[in-house]
Enzyme design. Structure first.
Site, PDB file in Angstrom:
ATOM      1  N   GLU A  50      -1.824  10.323  -8.189  1.00  0.00           N
ATOM      2  CA  GLU A  50      -0.422  10.147  -7.787  1.00  0.00           C
ATOM      3  C   GLU A  50       0.308   9.317  -8.829  1.00  0.00           C
ATOM      4  OE1 GLU A  50       0.149   8.204  -3.959  1.00  0.00           O
ATOM      5  OE2 GLU A  50       2.169   7.591  -4.554  1.00  0.00           O
ATOM      6  N   ARG A  54       8.605   5.876 -10.591  1.00  0.00           N
ATOM      7  CA  ARG A  54       9.208   4.538 -10.627  1.00  0.00           C
ATOM      8  C   ARG A  54       9.584   4.111 -12.024  1.00  0.00           C
ATOM      9  NH1 ARG A  54       5.197   1.291  -6.502  1.00  0.00           N
ATOM     10  NH2 ARG A  54       5.081   3.016  -5.039  1.00  0.00           N
ATOM     11  N   LYS A 138       0.685   9.681   5.114  1.00  0.00           N
ATOM     12  CA  LYS A 138       0.366   8.403   4.479  1.00  0.00           C
ATOM     13  C   LYS A 138       0.816   7.292   5.430  1.00  0.00           C
ATOM     14  CE  LYS A 138       2.634   5.824   0.739  1.00  0.00           C
ATOM     15  NZ  LYS A 138       2.855   5.700  -0.703  1.00  0.00           N
TER      16      LYS A 138
HETATM   17  C1  3PG Z   1       2.663   1.588  -3.575  1.00  0.00           C
HETATM   18  O1  3PG Z   1       3.461   2.401  -3.149  1.00  0.00           O
HETATM   19  O2  3PG Z   1       2.945   0.726  -4.421  1.00  0.00           O
HETATM   20  C2  3PG Z   1       1.324   1.742  -3.054  1.00  0.00           C
HETATM   21  O3  3PG Z   1       1.358   1.542  -1.706  1.00  0.00           O
HETATM   22  C3  3PG Z   1       0.310   0.893  -3.725  1.00  0.00           C
HETATM   23  O4  3PG Z   1       0.184  -0.288  -3.076  1.00  0.00           O
HETATM   24  P1  3PG Z   1      -0.862  -1.332  -3.632  1.00  0.00           P
HETATM   25  O5  3PG Z   1      -0.358  -1.777  -4.963  1.00  0.00           O
HETATM   26  O6  3PG Z   1      -0.861  -2.428  -2.597  1.00  0.00           O
HETATM   27  O7  3PG Z   1      -2.177  -0.615  -3.723  1.00  0.00           O
END
Ligand code: 3PG
Length: 220
Positions: A50, A54, A138
């Protein structure tokens, strides 16, 4: 890991979740790193990747992985609009992950042929996703929104739903989530630490992926 990854095969969201115990949540600032990172994860046994929308480079990274790493299945994360869904499909994403759910995102993913793992944190959100035919969801942000106890509570009324808890999940608590029968896999950013990426420490990333693949799971 018996899923046929051929580009012409339309995967389901459940197949995306069932491929490995962990879906890495990836933030990439440098297109030059995308292919090497994807290969490092694949070498460790993780194929569903994934890449979050961002950074300005995210779509180019998805495109590079889709083109150069056929052993991987690259998806887009942080899909928040119909335009995001269209753009990531054009870039070669094979699945989409969203931090929440809207009918518009669901429709755009259907139109683009993208399996969607939509983020939910409440019963109403689960019902809205189910109304649109989605049942591989999710749970986000998993730790902050109730953790394993919340998933246990949902297993009664939503026994037909399979979850990928993401947000606050790490190697330390992943097993607790994966022991639940309604958890197909977890998501997390811990497989791709920013410092390892900055150093280009692909061996460390492969090791983290191998470690993640050893996690036992009950659900799915
Ligand atoms: C996110 O969208 O940033 C994910 O949920 C990852 O979260 P994490 O950095 O706590 O694994």
């Amino acid at each position: 890991m018996d899923v046929n990854l051929n580009i012409s095969v339309q995967l389901s969201a459940l197949q995306v979740m069932r491929d490995a115990p962990v879906i890495p949540v990836i933030v990439l600032n440098d297109v030059g790193q995308a292919v090497r990172l994807a290969r490092a994860l694949v070498a460790g046994g993780i194929r569903m990747l994934e890449v979050t929308l961002r950074t300005p480079q995210a779509l180019a990274c998805i495109e590079a992985i889709a083109r150069d790493v056929p052993e991987a299945v690259v998806g887009a994360g942080t899909v928040r609009s119909a335009a995001d869904a269209q753009a990531c499909a054009m870039a070669g994403a094979r699945f989409a992950v969203s931090p929440g759910y809207t009918h518009a995102v669901g429709q755009a993913c259907r139109d683009a042929g993208l399996p969607l793992l939509p983020g939910v944190a409440t019963g109403s959100e689960i019902m809205m996703a189910q109304q649109d035919g989605l049942s591989a969801l999710k749970f986000f942000p998993a730790l902050q929104a109730g953790g394993p106890a919340m998933l246990k509570a949902w297993s009664g009324p939503f026994g037909d739903v399979r979850f990928c808890p993401t947000g606050g999940v790490s190697i330390a608590n992943a097993a607790e989530f994966l022991a639940l029968p309604n958890v197909a896999c977890v998501g997390g950013s811990w497989l791709t630490p920013a410092d390892a990426l900055a150093r280009g420490d692909w061996a460390q990333i492969t090791t983290l992926a191998q470690q993640a693949c050893q996690l036992a799971r009950r659900g799915g």
